[in-house]
Enzyme design. Structure first.
Site, PDB file in Angstrom:
ATOM      1  N   GLU A 127      57.250  52.615  47.832  1.00 44.36           N
ATOM      2  CA  GLU A 127      57.219  53.934  48.348  1.00 44.36           C
ATOM      3  C   GLU A 127      57.936  54.191  49.440  1.00 44.36           C
ATOM      4  OE1 GLU A 127      54.756  51.723  47.550  1.00 44.36           O
ATOM      5  OE2 GLU A 127      53.363  52.504  46.253  1.00 44.36           O
ATOM      6  N   ARG A 162      41.246  50.579  39.485  1.00 42.91           N
ATOM      7  CA  ARG A 162      41.883  49.927  38.322  1.00 42.91           C
ATOM      8  C   ARG A 162      40.688  49.522  37.199  1.00 42.91           C
ATOM      9  NH1 ARG A 162      44.994  45.212  40.985  1.00 42.91           N
ATOM     10  NH2 ARG A 162      46.340  45.472  39.146  1.00 42.91           N
ATOM     11  N   HIS A 220      42.560  54.364  44.231  1.00 44.28           N
ATOM     12  CA  HIS A 220      43.375  53.762  43.554  1.00 44.28           C
ATOM     13  C   HIS A 220      42.562  52.633  42.507  1.00 44.28           C
ATOM     14  CE1 HIS A 220      46.218  49.984  43.098  1.00 44.28           C
ATOM     15  NE2 HIS A 220      46.948  51.215  42.841  1.00 44.28           N
ATOM     16  N   ASP A 275      48.071  56.531  35.787  1.00 43.01           N
ATOM     17  CA  ASP A 275      47.259  56.867  34.680  1.00 43.01           C
ATOM     18  C   ASP A 275      45.718  56.439  35.011  1.00 43.01           C
ATOM     19  OD1 ASP A 275      47.479  54.232  33.729  1.00 43.01           O
ATOM     20  OD2 ASP A 275      48.497  54.777  31.818  1.00 43.01           O
ATOM     21  N   ASP A 276      45.641  55.269  35.933  1.00 45.20           N
ATOM     22  CA  ASP A 276      44.365  54.704  36.094  1.00 45.20           C
ATOM     23  C   ASP A 276      43.610  55.061  37.357  1.00 45.20           C
ATOM     24  OD1 ASP A 276      46.276  53.259  37.807  1.00 45.20           O
ATOM     25  OD2 ASP A 276      45.471  51.269  37.187  1.00 45.20           O
ATOM     26  N   ASP A 327      56.299  53.751  28.824  1.00 43.75           N
ATOM     27  CA  ASP A 327      57.100  52.663  29.095  1.00 43.75           C
ATOM     28  C   ASP A 327      57.302  52.040  27.585  1.00 43.75           C
ATOM     29  OD1 ASP A 327      58.124  50.112  29.676  1.00 43.75           O
ATOM     30  OD2 ASP A 327      56.594  49.530  31.032  1.00 43.75           O
ATOM     31  N   THR A 374      53.023  55.564  31.760  1.00 44.51           N
ATOM     32  CA  THR A 374      51.902  54.862  31.084  1.00 44.51           C
ATOM     33  C   THR A 374      52.542  53.998  29.974  1.00 44.51           C
ATOM     34  OG1 THR A 374      50.123  55.448  29.688  1.00 44.51           O
ATOM     35  CG2 THR A 374      51.980  56.759  29.476  1.00 44.51           C
TER      36      THR A 374
HETATM   37  N1  UDP Z   1      52.820  51.039  34.084  1.00 49.78           N
HETATM   38  C1  UDP Z   1      53.790  50.921  33.111  1.00 49.78           C
HETATM   39  N2  UDP Z   1      54.375  50.015  32.395  1.00 49.78           N
HETATM   40  C2  UDP Z   1      53.943  48.570  33.060  1.00 49.78           C
HETATM   41  C3  UDP Z   1      52.674  48.503  33.874  1.00 49.78           C
HETATM   42  C4  UDP Z   1      52.124  49.811  34.360  1.00 49.78           C
HETATM   43  O1  UDP Z   1      54.439  52.242  32.675  1.00 49.78           O
HETATM   44  O2  UDP Z   1      54.431  47.506  32.461  1.00 49.78           O
HETATM   45  C5  UDP Z   1      52.308  52.122  34.435  1.00 49.78           C
HETATM   46  C6  UDP Z   1      50.622  52.335  34.397  1.00 49.78           C
HETATM   47  O3  UDP Z   1      50.276  52.945  33.386  1.00 49.78           O
HETATM   48  C7  UDP Z   1      50.495  53.037  35.797  1.00 49.78           C
HETATM   49  C8  UDP Z   1      51.530  52.597  36.777  1.00 49.78           C
HETATM   50  O4  UDP Z   1      52.626  52.200  35.965  1.00 49.78           O
HETATM   51  O5  UDP Z   1      50.542  54.548  35.556  1.00 49.78           O
HETATM   52  C9  UDP Z   1      50.963  51.559  37.772  1.00 49.78           C
HETATM   53  O6  UDP Z   1      50.732  50.435  36.966  1.00 49.78           O
HETATM   54  P1  UDP Z   1      49.135  49.777  37.383  1.00 49.78           P
HETATM   55  O7  UDP Z   1      48.134  50.780  37.305  1.00 49.78           O
HETATM   56  O8  UDP Z   1      48.964  48.615  36.376  1.00 49.78           O
HETATM   57  O9  UDP Z   1      49.428  49.282  38.574  1.00 49.78           O
HETATM   58  P2  UDP Z   1      48.553  48.997  39.852  1.00 49.78           P
HETATM   59  O10 UDP Z   1      47.311  49.832  40.029  1.00 49.78           O
HETATM   60  O11 UDP Z   1      48.410  47.254  39.824  1.00 49.78           O
HETATM   61  O12 UDP Z   1      49.318  49.547  41.274  1.00 49.78           O
HETATM   62 MN    MN Z   2      46.737  51.369  38.898  1.00 53.61          MN
END
Ligand code: UDP
Ligand code: MN
Length: 248
Positions: A198, A227, A225, A111-112, A41, A11
């Site tokens: 992955e 966002r 997934h 987290d999202d 992070d 996060t």
């Molecule tokens: N995240 C992080 N640092 C960053 C960007 C994202 O720790 O600089 C975390 C974010 O909170 C989430 C995961 O990494 O739990 C994946 O990021 P995101 O949801 O932005 O990626 P996407 O949905 O685009 O794959």
């Molecule tokens: Mn995401």
């Protein structure tokens, strides 16, 4: 006794962070025997997340590791260091049980995303590595492992079908035993192409033939997934700030 589910959540600080974590905690609180590994992070644990976790009413571990600035670029994978910090913590905690770990299942919970409670029932019975469909990902309504006679034989995906494991981070779980018996398996920065996190990780611990399909032979979407839209803060005041300081 139920196997413990370890959820590793990277996060980072942003206007929606507390809202995301609130929603996630509300889900996790309804799952028995879940241990939340939240990895910020950041160079240090933040006040916001520390206070939040103290009141979340969940068994949790609060870690932090900053992403090096050179890796904070569009097109590069996110949260590599944070997921690895979660893995390291898990291995350290179980370091004396290499042979026979207490039953546990690890899964990477951004987290999202949106998680149904059924998903946790499904992943709880993971023997080695289990997989299931993920909704709203890869430019499609869903991606899923293709299953024949109870075995994964391919991938329904619209994006980079050449990936050895064409699956999102939210689409698999790994038993604690597998994590401990492959102590070197980590997420890689070097040589990792976009979307290959992955596959690069799963290659180190399993094979496609070995995967255990969940969610009714991978025909049910139990995780999305999602966002979160970037918030509009265009009207934040430059002066005449509020008289109290409020955490959002
Ligand atoms: N995240 C992080 N640092 C960053 C960007 C994202 O720790 O600089 C975390 C974010 O909170 C989430 C995961 O990494 O739990 C994946 O990021 P995101 O949801 O932005 O990626 P996407 O949905 O685009 O794959
Ligand atoms: Mn995401």
């Amino acid at each position: 006794e139920l196997p413990t589910i370890y959820a590793i959540t990277p996060t980072y600080s942003r206007p929606v962070q507390k809202a995301e974590l609130t929603r996630l905690a509300n889900t996790f609180r309804q799952v028995a025997q879940l241990h939340w590994i939240l990895v910020e992070d950041a160079a240090a644990r933040s006040e916001l997340v520390s206070r939040f976790l103290a009141r979340a009413g969940l068994p949790c571990t609060h870690l932090h590791v900053p992403t090096p600035r050179r890796y904070k670029r569009p097109g590069l994978p996110r949260a590599t260091e944070q997921r690895n910090a979660g893995l390291a913590w898990l291995r350290q905690r179980h370091r004396h049980q290499q042979q026979r770990a207490q039953p546990g299942v690890l899964f990477f919970a951004d987290d999202d995303n949106t998680y149904s409670l059924e998903l946790f029932q499904e992943m709880r019975t993971t023997r080695k590595v289990s997989v299931w469909p993920v909704g709203l990902v890869g430019g499609r309504r869903y991606e899923r492992p293709l299953v024949e006679n109870g075995k994964v034989v391919g991938w329904y995906t619209g994006w980079r079908a050449d990936r050895p494991f064409a699956i999102d981070m939210a689409g698999f779980a790994v038993s604690l035993q597998v994590i401990l018996s492959n102590p070197k398996a980590v997420f890689k920065r070097r040589g990792s192409q976009p979307g290959m996190q992955e596959s690069d990780f799963l290659k180190q611990i399993t094979t496609v033939e070995e995967l255990e399909p969940k969610a009714n032979n991978c025909t049910k979407v139990l995780v999305w997934h999602t966002r979160t839209e970037k918030v509009n803060l265009a009207n934040e005041p430059k002066y005449h700030l509020d008289t109290v300081k409020i955490e959002v």
